[in-house]
Design an enzyme around this catalytic site. Structure first.
Site, short mmCIF file in Angstrom:
data_model
loop_
_atom_site.label_atom_id
_atom_site.label_comp_id
_atom_site.label_asym_id
_atom_site.label_seq_id
_atom_site.Cartn_x
_atom_site.Cartn_y
_atom_site.Cartn_z
N TYR A 187 0.78 -1.10 -0.11
CA TYR A 187 0.02 0.04 -0.11
C TYR A 187 0.73 1.46 0.29
O TYR A 187 1.75 1.35 0.63
CB TYR A 187 -0.93 0.09 1.32
CG TYR A 187 -2.22 -0.64 1.03
CD1 TYR A 187 -2.99 -0.79 -0.26
CD2 TYR A 187 -2.90 -1.22 2.46
CE1 TYR A 187 -4.05 -1.50 -0.07
CE2 TYR A 187 -3.90 -1.56 2.29
CZ TYR A 187 -4.79 -1.77 1.04
OH TYR A 187 -5.88 -2.42 1.05
N GLU A 188 0.30 2.54 -0.58
CA GLU A 188 0.83 3.69 -0.36
C GLU A 188 2.23 3.94 -0.77
O GLU A 188 3.20 4.38 -0.43
CB GLU A 188 0.53 4.21 0.82
CG GLU A 188 -0.81 4.42 1.32
CD GLU A 188 -1.90 4.97 0.46
OE1 GLU A 188 -1.18 6.09 -0.29
OE2 GLU A 188 -2.96 5.01 0.44
N GLY A 189 2.72 3.04 -1.94
CA GLY A 189 3.97 2.97 -2.33
C GLY A 189 4.89 1.76 -1.79
O GLY A 189 4.70 1.76 -0.26
#
Length: 580
Positions: A438-440
């Site tokens: 997630y999120e990078g």
């Protein structure tokens, strides 16, 4: 699966010692965060999470979200629990008061997410994504957009999403192809026709909220290539009438939901915009500045993803501890009494349980140290803001990697029953696996640390962080030595390493850094308890801290070789040799 017991005392200790909430409350902005308010929130949301979200965790895993005729359905109980969440105001903790929020520190909003996520990680992704939409509109939306959308998003009556990824563009957001065409006349003049497909849209479609506010990255005609030509658009599921009430449905739909390893109650949607060329969106912020607007919400989103490591670790630790206490097998080694005992009496199980507990508490200490720095940044403390940014990749990457490790140990303590779904231990392991993506991805987090964050003030921001640890750890030789090594590696990366060398060593370096900061924050907790704080933890905290300092910190020191060995070995084989 065992029930969830909120770790209220450890959370309060971390909020007070590591986040320094008492100091935050001395500011005018956060003056309402008095001690009785803090304790009421932490206790209250813990009770709510245990009573309403936790009982739905297992059924959510077994039944999951289902797409039926374009509508996403959740198991029984989810709608009522979300309604109660909204009614009790938990969504509004840190949002601006002018839009119905309580204006409290992000630290307390993070505690809400921590408790809800430990109770039910998949469900908690719904409010977690809405936080990002609120932040983007608050910082980049027009006054009209704020007035129309913020109050309902803040309350939780409406939910929000982030739409970045496309089938051909994974982490390379600059490769997206979704388009936004200006509308010059008619009812929607000044708005845009949105067209394209997005994948991996968490809670992209559901019936729990009355409207869904999609934040969509797309390209305007003639926009520059790559990430410089991306704009951000607000695309609601339902149009708004002039009086703010809901109108007709927008031209968007959920094409499918993914069949995943875990978090089965969270609908991960493939979203299609403009199939009939009638999807209407509004520009948020300036043209071609969409990534900057999206990244406004990325920092706090990454902190909350790091919190997911804490969440899963806490739940897995509670599950394993309960099982180890109840499962009777074999006598204690070396005991003259051959009566079988609970497996919690056996040395190796003790080792595993203590490791789970120590790692979970250390992650939590790092989490709230990060939120405290973020809150100070909100108050205008630039040094704290920069330190907070340096900490973000540490809590996100090390926190989520360690959440998996702790969940895996939990399966191990269950033995064969951990590999059997009926105990629930396997669900924690499966659910945890998404967080490092997630999120990078965590590799991207580590790359961000060594290529961007180490450069803050020519390396002085990171150096000052390690100097603080070295100063406070004067009587803890292993921790002091780890911080010194981290500082040395940072200088090597700044002055001597090639870009490839920095990237090759970024993940072990990020891990070393995170463990150094977490060990420091655990040490501060231990000292606070020795001075009379949190008497309920007086017996356990010194032991979990000792384990972390004597076992985990020396392990981290062993990563120095990997952090500094460079990239040459990685390229000693051709791509064909490596992959063939």
């Amino acid at each position: 699966m065992t029930s969830y017991t909120p770790p209220t005392q450890d959370q309060l200790l971390a909020i007070k010692v590591n986040a320094g909430i008492g100091e935050l409350a001395q500011s005018e902005r956060f003056a309402a965060a008095e001690e009785d308010m803090i304790e009421a929130i932490v206790q209250g949301v813990g009770d709510f999470a245990a009573g309403e979200f936790a009982p739905l965790n297992r059924i959510g895993d077994l039944e999951g979200a289902k797409l039926e005729n374009g509508v996403v359905r959740l198991p029984d109980g989810y709608e009522a629990a979300y309604h109660n969440y909204v009614e009790q105001g938990w969504n509004a903790i840190a949002s601006p008061e002018e839009f119905g929020g309580q204006g409290l520190p992000f630290t307390l909003a993070c505690n809400v997410i921590e408790n809800l996520g430990a109770a039910n990680m998949a469900f908690t992704l719904l409010p977690m994504l809405s936080v990002g939409a609120i932040e983007a509109i608050e910082h980049h939306g027009s006054d009209a957009q704020k007035a129309a959308y913020m109050p309902k998003l803040v309350s939780g009556e409406w939910s929000g999403t982030m739409n970045l990824t496309e089938p051909q563009a994974g982490s390379d957001v600059g490769a997206l192809r979704s388009t936004a065409t200006p509308i010059d006349d008619g009812e929607h003049a000044g708005q845009y026709l949105i067209k394209g497909q997005k994948i991996y849209i968490t809670w992209g479609e559901h019936e729990l909220a009355k409207n869904i506010v999609h934040l969509v990255l797309a390209r305007l005609p003639g926009a520059p290539e790559g990430s410089r030509g991306i704009s951000l658009f607000l695309v609601p599921k339902y149009h708004l009438k002039d009086d703010g009430s809901l109108g007709n449905r927008n031209d968007l739909r959920c094409v499918s939901i993914e069949h995943k390893l875990g978090i089965n109650a969270s609908p991960t949607c493939v979203m299609s915009y403009g199939d009939n060329d009638e999807c209407i969106g509004e520009l948020i912020g300036a043209e071609n500045r969409g990534l900057a607007a999206m990244f406004t919400m990325m920092n706090n989103a990454r902190i909350n993803v790091g919190s997911q490591g804490v969440q899963i670790a806490e739940r897995a630790t509670q599950q394993a501890a309960h099982y180890a206490k109840e499962r009777v097998q074999s006598s204690r080694a070396g005991s003259p009494d051959r009566t079988p005992v609970a497996i919690a009496e056996h040395p190796d199980v003790r080792r595993m349980l203590l490791r789970m507990k120590s790692l979970t508490e250390a992650m939590r200490a790092l989490l709230y140290y990060t939120t405290g720095q973020t809150d100070r940044g909100t108050l205008g403390d630039e040094a704290a803001s920069q330190r907070g940014e340096v900490l973000v990749p540490m809590i996100k990457a090390w926190g989520t990697d360690t959440g998996i490790d702790v969940a895996s140990i939990g399966v191990q303590i269950h033995g064969g029953m951990g590999f059997v779904e009926e105990t629930g231990a396997a669900q924690h392991y499966r659910d945890a696996r998404i967080a490092p993506i997630y999120e990078g991805t965590n590799g991207i987090q580590a790359a961000d640390l060594v290529t961007r964050k180490l450069g803050f003030e020519n390396g002085e921001v990171y150096a000052a962080l390690m100097a603080d640890i070295i100063r406070d750890a004067a009587d803890e030789q292993a921790l002091k030595a780890l911080a010194e090594e981290c500082a040395e590696i940072a200088l090597w990366m700044r002055d001597d390493a090639t870009l490839d060398d920095k990237l090759a060593g970024s993940v072990p370096f990020c891990t070393m850094s995170a463990i150094a900061v977490a060990g420091w924050q655990m040490l501060l907790q231990k000292r606070a308890i020795e001075n009379g704080q949190a008497p309920a933890l007086a017996a356990t905290k010194p032991v979990t801290t000792r384990y972390f300092l004597d076992h985990v910190v020396p392990e981290a020191a062993g990563l120095k070789a990997a952090a500094t060995s460079g990239a040459e070995l990685f390229y000693s084989l051709t791509a064909e040799q490596l992959t063939g």
